[in-house]
Design an enzyme around this catalytic site. Sequence first.
Site, PDB file in Angstrom:
ATOM      1  CB  CYS A   1      45.833  50.518  44.126  1.00 58.27           C
ATOM      2  SG  CYS A   1      46.027  51.911  43.006  1.00 58.27           S
TER       3      CYS A   1
ATOM      4  CG  HIS B   1      41.208  50.872  40.403  1.00 54.56           C
ATOM      5  ND1 HIS B   1      41.158  50.478  41.730  1.00 54.56           N
ATOM      6  CD2 HIS B   1      42.529  51.108  40.123  1.00 54.56           C
ATOM      7  CE1 HIS B   1      42.385  50.476  42.226  1.00 54.56           C
ATOM      8  NE2 HIS B   1      43.227  50.858  41.268  1.00 54.56           N
TER       9      HIS B   1
ATOM     10  CB  CYS C   1      49.702  46.376  40.503  1.00 49.61           C
ATOM     11  SG  CYS C   1      48.584  47.495  39.612  1.00 49.61           S
TER      12      CYS C   1
ATOM     13  N   GLY D   1      50.601  51.526  43.324  1.00 46.00           N
ATOM     14  CA  GLY D   1      51.501  52.602  42.934  1.00 46.00           C
ATOM     15  C   GLY D   1      52.663  52.749  43.912  1.00 46.00           C
TER      16      GLY D   1
END
Length: 400
Positions: A97, A357, A387, A389
């Site tokens: 991400c 996103h 954040c 993963g």
Amino acid sequence: MGERTVSIRDVYIVDAVRTPIGKFGGALSSVRPDDLAAHVVRSLVARTPDLDPALIDDVYFGDANGAGEDNRDVARMAVLLAGLPVSVPGVTVNRLCGSGLEAVIQAARAIALGDASVAVAGGVESMSRAPWVLQKPERAFPAGHQQLHSTTLGWRMTNPRMPAEWTVALGEGAELVADKHAIGREEQDAFALASHRKAAEAWAEGLYDAEVVPYEGVELVRDECIRDSTSMEALAKLKPSFRPEGGTVTAGNASPLNDGAAALLLVDEAGLRETGREPLARIRASAVTGIEPQLFGLGPVEAVRRALDKAGRGFGDLATFELNEAFAAQSLGCLAEWPELDPAVVNPRGGAIALGHPLGASGARLAGAVAHQLAAAGSGTGLAALCIGVGQGLALVLER
């Protein structure tokens, strides 16, 4: 050999563009990811006509999946498809991400060290077009059925040596953050509702006009997942997605699956003169940190603190803070650990719950958004963070 003295150069963001963000299976689902990437690169370069494209030293692009039409170094493919000189190279980076923001940071680092003077950085993802993949069998001609894995989101072909608690679904990770900070369903839904309202208002006021470049031939001029008419009552009707009993994370208070791309033009002082433009902002500092994979949602907590410390700034100095809203629970968990932060500066034009996103593009979108907001304000300090993963956090500090 003589010693080489390296002086750190200032790095400026001259411009930033992005596509409207499409929903899963929506308006952009017919567009290949390499074409999306090429579109933002072409649009970005066209907006600075004084710059000779041959002066671009490198193109950095984030891409989280890379398993489909984006599989052959999508940054280089974007260069070629955008019509840039073949002498312009391209490299694709993957921090899930955080990939788009990682691309910006790597480009900035190259410029700061003198390895480049002009660079393009961005990110792309088509979650609609992410393929299913078939693992190669250990020996030829297996007699039994074979499993296809979706590459759209999350774990696949998980290594059995990974502890089970590390490989929970992303939504279950958000539930764990909600547990840790006692964040209830109503609080999450209220956060999601605010994201939609801020996004809708920002679009209505023309605040995204300076950065969004619609894709030619596609009827999409605004982010596709914004729900102007949603309400607490509507959000309350949605069932929990990951814990049927007692769960708080729903499709309404989580970011959707999306398609989109973003790109930024980064330069040093010499490159700035070549553009003939005033920069939007200057890159000040960045930081990356790790955390237990199942608590990935809290990854930005320490990364943000470290980035601000490197910049010699504090939470009170922030004029704007673009925090990726992977989940409302995750965002609220981070905010709970930053009591010094004024929540009013966070995602003033809406966040990923409303805007979307598209994994590899989101970090570049956030950095571009901060740069445009600082330019509109005329001065200030801004921050972008995500954040990630598998348990990481990434943050970038910009100044004007």
